[in-house]
Design a protein around this motif. Structure first.
Motif, short mmCIF file in Angstrom:
data_model
loop_
_atom_site.label_atom_id
_atom_site.label_comp_id
_atom_site.label_asym_id
_atom_site.label_seq_id
_atom_site.Cartn_x
_atom_site.Cartn_y
_atom_site.Cartn_z
N LEU A 92 11.19 -10.06 -30.34
CA LEU A 92 10.71 -9.40 -29.12
C LEU A 92 11.80 -8.47 -28.59
N LEU A 171 4.73 -7.95 -34.52
CA LEU A 171 4.40 -8.00 -33.10
C LEU A 171 3.85 -6.67 -32.60
N SER A 579 6.77 -15.57 -28.32
CA SER A 579 6.73 -14.11 -28.41
C SER A 579 5.29 -13.63 -28.63
#
Length: 793
Positions: A92, A171, A579
């Motif tokens: 992150l 992500l 995350s």
């Protein structure tokens, strides 16, 4: 009207910190929970069943427990997902937030913008997955390594924590997934303003958009243990993205005389990009070619049989990847046994049930098109819903309805709802019969803390802190309270009372697990109309109450399925769960806001949007998808199921499909118990088979035919004969074809179509299959514009 839809840690980085412990062999006597699909399949010595069975896991049913294994029990997962992890990689980071938020917002804006156009363009997260890699590496090369701190706190971050890594990439793609997922509540705003021509409070509409999305996140959290941690819930569509991540990040030595997976991806991407200019711009007709229509140009019946767009599709085909994957998703990520179930259901409905019902004139079928989602008057013309709504109260008027007459459906649309009833009942009985014991065992194991999983689950639990369950509980309670405020406040303009919100929430809770099991194992999501049916009986005559109830009751469940799919992707790629939680939550809030804002802007700024009759010539703002949603709101919300499928309607016999669906899995289950050596019996999945045509329309016959042909070619024939090639290239091929189509679609719009340049004006520019008579009625004396009037004798 749902669309079914519906898409490891890098060894090259030396990250094997969790590998050695994660690959231990159980000591022979240590049992683990068999999870939800324990007993799904059996070993079989028969050659005929083995040919089909190799697409799915095979377990020994003689023992209710299985021993812990080094890797996933699903072969496709073993061939695709690595069992390595490097927990030291930052995830992150500043780059993740910067590129992720921009990707999420851009995809949300573009997809909502294009959704209102005549030819909608859906830009998937796959495009972002490819584009952000060079951007991330550029940021890693250019940004300073300085640490930025927040005064008075211990919080700080680095602008450049090192090389751009796989976990950051995943992500960012999760951010993009939230931006590419359609926000269903925006459709409510659209039909209110553009179809019913009424106002809606923008704050109420915004809260409706946010709460329906976030409620789905709450349901996802409740069922993570069953639908993510279980190794048998393998989510086939995620393997496409896993393969692409590995192709983009892993260093691979080129085989002698061959090419690497990344080179293969780029080659197919370039070819797909270059070719798509033909069906998208130069020669759109090749997207659907109906041979029968080209031969019999003046025959209504022949065109009904041959049209791949408006009819049965006999002899039709398409030379366009968008035709293959546009509505049903890529077939390359769907297991062969699931494709066989879908195609069996399609053939039984479209080539057996539909022709018999139509040409025997059941429910006056020949007065209407053979396949259509519209509602009709008895004379064959389209129904004018404004005639049956009281403009002062925006509620159903019985007197006006008596004057206008009953609503009529095309025979396909009538059976569509009947089969949806059957699929709903079959889902419940199928899960109870085949997975009931496993669900109960896993529930007990979860409560007692004895649940174990495959190597991926062990690595995740060893290396990362889990998301506390109370985070999801608190979110669910807050969202429920905000949902009740949204519906009860603002002058109750959404029409749904507080008890409707609570009932919808209970419905979503009840169906998330069984439908999640079907989706996680077959890549198919059964269409569910039970929400509209229930509120249509309990609270009839209120169109907004019906669609809002559906959004809270069914669409929040569908949103939960999407969240769970992303959870599983993070599980495969070894992303820290907290995350994932942060990215999905922030991405959902941002995407919902952008979808709503874009929709509101277009609805306020484009005159006569969604009204083709009043739009200027050549205007693209026709809203084809919202038209289907609008017609469903008439059936379930305005007129109500009692006047269509109940004692006051024409289609009451469709309710027998509930009973038929509930009983359908029973003989399959009984035969599988009686003949355990015949493993193929367990692959007959009645919920998938019964809901096979659930995407028609907007999907068409040609989409099913091409999807099935391509899927079975690769996931049955190639998988059996050339497994090494399949394991190396199948999912990469799917990603490259999708990306090439997406990039050319964007380029064509930006540089040509946005400037009014839509191609050369010639015969091949027509976007359908030249079957102009396929949607005409065949009953004598029925007059419809553009169709010949038939007479007896």
């Amino acid at each position: 009207m749902g669309l079914a839809a519906a898409v490891g840690s890098s060894r090259a980085r030396g990250g094997r910190g969790g590998d050695s412990g994660g690959q231990h062999q159980a000591g022979g006597s240590e049992p683990v929970d068999s999870s939800l699909l324990q007993g799904l399949l059996e070993e079989t010595g028969e050659e005929s069943s083995a040919a089909i069975m190799e697409e799915t896991p095979q377990l020994d049913l003689s023992n209710s427990e299985i021993h812990e294994v080094d890797d996933s029990p699903i072969e496709e997962v073993r061939l695709t997902v690595p069992i390595t992890d490097d927990p030291t990689l930052p995830a992150l980071t500043f780059r993740t937030w910067f590129l992720g938020l921009i990707s999420c917002a851009l995809l949300a804006f573009c997809n909502q913008f294009f959704s209102y156009r005549q030819n909608p363009l859906n830009i998937s997260s796959l495009s972002v997955q490819i584009v952000v890699l060079p951007l991330g590496r550029l940021m890693a090369a250019c940004l300073p390594t300085m640490v930025v701190g927040f005064k008075g706190t211990r919080w700080s971050f680095s602008l450049n924590p090192g090389p751009f890594n796989l976990k950051e990439h995943v992500l960012i793609t999760i951010f993009a997934n939230t931006g590419s997922s359609y926000v269903y509540a925006v459709g409510i705003v659209t039909i209110v303003k553009a179809f019913y021509h009424r106002d809606i409070n923008p704050l109420a509409a915004m809260l409706l958009t946010q709460t329906t999305q976030l409620m789905g996140y709450g349901w996802a959290g409740l069922f993570r243990k069953y639908l993510v941690d279980s190794p048998y819930m393998w989510w086939p569509c995620n393997l496409v993205q896993v393969s692409l991540f590995r192709a983009l990040h892993e260093k691979e030595k080129r085989p002698k005389g061959g090419i690497t997976r990344l080179q293969f991806f780029l080659l197919v991407l370039a070819s797909s990009f270059a070719y798509y200019v033909v069906p998208n711009f130069l020669f759109p007709t090749i997207s659907t070619i109906s041979v029968v229509c080209l031969v019999w140009r003046n025959s209504v019946t022949a065109q009904q049989i041959g049209s791949g767009v408006y009819g049965l599709g006999v002899g039709s085909f398409g030379l366009d990847w968008a035709t293959v994957a546009g509505f049903l998703g890529t077939p390359l990520s769907t297991p062969a046994f699931a494709i066989m179930n879908v195609m069996a259901g399609f053939f039984l409905v479209v080539y057996v049930l539909l022709p018999v019902a139509y040409w025997s004139n059941a429910y006056d079928a020949r007065r209407f098109p053979i396949i259509s989602s519209n509602v009709f008057m008895a004379n064959g013309s389209q129904y004018d819903v404004s005639q049956v709504i009281d403009p002062a109260t925006f509620e159903f008027s019985q007197a006006r309805y008596d004057a206008a007459g009953q609503i009529n459906l095309s025979i396909f649309f009538a059976f569509y709802y009947g089969l949806t009833f059957a699929a709903l009942a079959a889902t419940l009985s199928h899960v109870a019969l085949f997975h009931g014991r496993s669900i109960w065992r896993q529930m007990k194991a979860t409560v007692s803390g004895q649940q174990k999983g495959d190597v991926h689950t062990r690595l995740m639990k060893r290396n990362y802190a889990v998301v506390p369950q109370w985070w999801f509980h608190v979110m669910l309670v807050l969202v429920l309270g905000l949902s009740i405020f949204t519906c009860e406040g603002f002058g109750k303009e959404l029409q749904l009372p507080y008890w409707g919100v609570l009932l919808a929430a209970g419905l979503a809770f009840f169906f998330t697990l069984p439908i999640g099991i079907i989706t996680a194992t077959t890549n198919q999501q059964p269409v569910n109309v039970v929400a509209e049916l229930i509120i249509g009986y309990l609270y009839p005559g209120r169109p907004l109450a019906n669609v809002v109830f559906k959004t809270y009751g069914y669409i929040s469940m569908s949103q939960a399925i999407i969240f769970l799919m992303d959870f599983k992707l993070g599980h495969y790629m070894k992303i820290p769960p907290r995350s994932m939680f942060a990215v999905q939550l922030v991405g959902t809030l941002l995407a919902s806001t952008v979808y709503f804002s874009t929709s509101w802007w277009l609805l306020e700024s484009v005159s006569n949007i969604c009204d083709p009759a009043r739009l200027p010539a050549g205007s693209p703002w026709t809203c084809p998808g919202d038209d289907v949603f609008y017609n469903a709101s008439i059936i379930w919300g305005v007129v109500g199921p009692q006047r269509i499928f109940g004692s006051l309607g024409r289609y009451a016999k469709m309710n027998y499909f509930f009973l038929a669906g509930a009983l359908a899995p029973v003989p399959v289950w009984a035969l599988s118990r009686a003949f355990p050596e015949r493993g193929w019996i367990r692959l007959v999945n009645m919920p998938v088979l019964l809901s096979a045509t659930g995407l028609m329309p907007p999907a068409r016959s040609v989409n099913y035919l091409m999807w099935g042909a391509v899927g079975l070619t690769f996931n049955h024939f190639v998988y059996r004969r050339y497994k090494a090639w399949w394991a190396r290239h199948n999912y990469v091929l799917s990603a490259a074809l999708d990306a090439g189509v997406a990039f050319m679609g964007i380029a064509s719009f930006v540089f040509l179509q946005s400037r009014g340049i839509n191609g050369i004006n010639w015969w091949g520019l027509q976007v359908d299959d030249h079957c102009d008579l396929a949607s005409c009625p065949t009953a004598p004396g029925v007059s419809v514009p553009g169709c010949p009037v038939l007479y007896v004798g």
